[in-house]
Design an enzyme around this catalytic site. Sequence first.
Site, PDB file in Angstrom:
ATOM      1  N   SER A   1       0.836  -1.195   0.000  1.00 57.09           N
ATOM      2  CA  SER A   1       0.000   0.000   0.000  1.00 57.09           C
ATOM      3  C   SER A   1       0.873   1.248   0.000  1.00 57.09           C
ATOM      4  CB  SER A   1      -0.905   0.010   1.233  1.00 57.09           C
ATOM      5  OG  SER A   1      -1.455   1.302   1.378  1.00 57.09           O
TER       6      SER A   1
ATOM      7  N   HIS B   1      -1.125  -1.256  -4.289  1.00 52.70           N
ATOM      8  CA  HIS B   1      -2.399  -0.869  -3.685  1.00 52.70           C
ATOM      9  C   HIS B   1      -2.424   0.656  -3.503  1.00 52.70           C
ATOM     10  CE1 HIS B   1      -5.940  -1.823  -1.142  1.00 52.70           C
ATOM     11  NE2 HIS B   1      -5.555  -0.807  -0.389  1.00 52.70           N
TER      12      HIS B   1
ATOM     13  N   ASP C   1      -4.664   3.785  -2.048  1.00 56.49           N
ATOM     14  CA  ASP C   1      -5.781   4.130  -1.173  1.00 56.49           C
ATOM     15  C   ASP C   1      -6.325   5.508  -1.504  1.00 56.49           C
ATOM     16  OD1 ASP C   1      -6.032   1.856   0.643  1.00 56.49           O
ATOM     17  OD2 ASP C   1      -3.973   2.351   1.206  1.00 56.49           O
TER      18      ASP C   1
ATOM     19  N   MET D   1      -9.075   8.276  -0.673  1.00 52.54           N
ATOM     20  CA  MET D   1      -9.981   8.683   0.416  1.00 52.54           C
ATOM     21  C   MET D   1     -10.539  10.073   0.135  1.00 52.54           C
ATOM     22  SD  MET D   1      -7.801   7.402   3.697  1.00 52.54           S
ATOM     23  CE  MET D   1      -6.801   5.900   3.629  1.00 52.54           C
TER      24      MET D   1
ATOM     25  N   HIS E   1      -8.209   1.154  -4.148  1.00 56.47           N
ATOM     26  CA  HIS E   1      -9.163   0.967  -3.047  1.00 56.47           C
ATOM     27  C   HIS E   1      -9.893   2.291  -2.829  1.00 56.47           C
ATOM     28  CE1 HIS E   1      -9.577  -0.184   1.520  1.00 56.47           C
ATOM     29  NE2 HIS E   1     -10.740  -0.091   0.911  1.00 56.47           N
TER      30      HIS E   1
ATOM     31  N   MET F   1     -12.107   4.455  -0.982  1.00 60.21           N
ATOM     32  CA  MET F   1     -12.790   4.740   0.284  1.00 60.21           C
ATOM     33  C   MET F   1     -13.481   6.084   0.124  1.00 60.21           C
ATOM     34  SD  MET F   1      -9.806   3.277   2.718  1.00 60.21           S
ATOM     35  CE  MET F   1      -8.616   3.419   1.390  1.00 60.21           C
TER      36      MET F   1
ATOM     37  N   MET G   1     -11.556  -5.432   5.233  1.00 61.54           N
ATOM     38  CA  MET G   1     -10.754  -4.501   6.027  1.00 61.54           C
ATOM     39  C   MET G   1     -10.500  -5.106   7.402  1.00 61.54           C
ATOM     40  SD  MET G   1      -9.939  -1.881   4.259  1.00 61.54           S
ATOM     41  CE  MET G   1      -9.108  -1.058   5.616  1.00 61.54           C
TER      42      MET G   1
ATOM     43  N   ASP H   1      -6.657  -6.191   4.368  1.00 60.26           N
ATOM     44  CA  ASP H   1      -6.022  -4.872   4.318  1.00 60.26           C
ATOM     45  C   ASP H   1      -6.122  -4.195   5.681  1.00 60.26           C
ATOM     46  OD1 ASP H   1      -5.124  -2.342   3.672  1.00 60.26           O
ATOM     47  OD2 ASP H   1      -6.812  -1.843   2.367  1.00 60.26           O
TER      48      ASP H   1
HETATM   49  C1  DX5 Z   1      -6.384   1.932   5.377  1.00 64.86           C
HETATM   50  C2  DX5 Z   1      -5.945   1.521   4.014  1.00 64.86           C
HETATM   51  C3  DX5 Z   1      -4.850   0.540   4.012  1.00 64.86           C
HETATM   52  C4  DX5 Z   1      -3.598   1.034   4.683  1.00 64.86           C
HETATM   53  C5  DX5 Z   1      -2.872  -0.148   5.227  1.00 64.86           C
HETATM   54  O1  DX5 Z   1      -7.579   2.630   5.309  1.00 64.86           O
HETATM   55  O2  DX5 Z   1      -7.016   0.925   3.292  1.00 64.86           O
HETATM   56  O3  DX5 Z   1      -4.555   0.075   2.709  1.00 64.86           O
HETATM   57  O4  DX5 Z   1      -2.750   1.729   3.820  1.00 64.86           O
HETATM   58  O5  DX5 Z   1      -1.782   0.308   5.933  1.00 64.86           O
HETATM   59  P1  DX5 Z   1      -1.058  -0.584   7.024  1.00 64.86           P
HETATM   60  O6  DX5 Z   1      -0.555  -1.799   6.321  1.00 64.86           O
HETATM   61  O7  DX5 Z   1       0.002   0.313   7.530  1.00 64.86           O
HETATM   62  O8  DX5 Z   1      -2.092  -0.933   8.065  1.00 64.86           O
HETATM   63 ZN    ZN Z   2      -6.450  -0.031   1.358  1.00 59.66          ZN
END
Ligand code: DX5
Ligand code: ZN
Length: 220
Positions: free
Chosen positions: A11, A36, A38, A40, A69, A71, A145, A178
């Site tokens: 990620s 990956h 993220d 948001m 991903h 979010m 998650m 994740d």
């Molecule tokens: C959190 C993200 C994850 C995050 C994971 O909302 O979806 O992908 O980056 O990070 P670690 O591996 O540090 O928990």
């Molecule tokens: Zn993620």
Amino acid sequence: MPASRIIISPSLLACDFSRLAEEIHRVEEGGADWLHVDVMDGHFVPNLTMGPVIVEAIRKCTKLPLDIHLMVDHPEQCAQSFIDAGSEMLTLHIEAEGVATAAKLVKALRHIKAAGARAGLSVRPRTKAESLKPFLSQLDLVLVMTVEPGFGGQAFIPEVVPKVAQLRQWYAGDLSVDGGINAETGRLCRQAGANVFVAGTYVFRAASCKQAIESLRSNP
Ligand code: DX5
Ligand code: ZN
């Protein structure tokens, strides 16, 4: 039946963004299978990260499949921009406002597939496996998650592991975990049937990202 292939998807949220291209090459050389990303929106989760322009820049740095991903509360509105930016996989959340009805969710999933990308669906830690059941046949990826979405570096929630096992009984495709994934928590998830491991902190903050990736892959 568990999917037999093991996929490691670092990620980027935990990378040094001032050296994005180098960080991508580092995990690529370390053996990453996917990247990956993220996304948001500050509404679905209380954090803001990156949009399609950054994905476009990431696309120029690597040939690895981009595992996006989303979010965000309105994945149906932004999916096309991420596909145009070069994403192979888009995973949206079943709890997102814009796909709150089954009809809207199915429409969004179909749109992603019709545009040539793979479509995934994710659940927050407290959302039950049953809520995914009606959609499993239409999915290319299920993402469970294992922390509350929004931030990297959080502690793994072990209570989620039975949900991974339940979903594996119903779903033979790629089953991803994740949040808080490291060699130890990754092993618990693998034993429950997960085959895709998303890890930010564990991979990017390791002394050797290659060793971290190998430890996730060769977990007994
Ligand atoms: C959190 C993200 C994850 C995050 C994971 O909302 O979806 O992908 O980056 O990070 P670690 O591996 O540090 O928990
Ligand atoms: Zn993620």
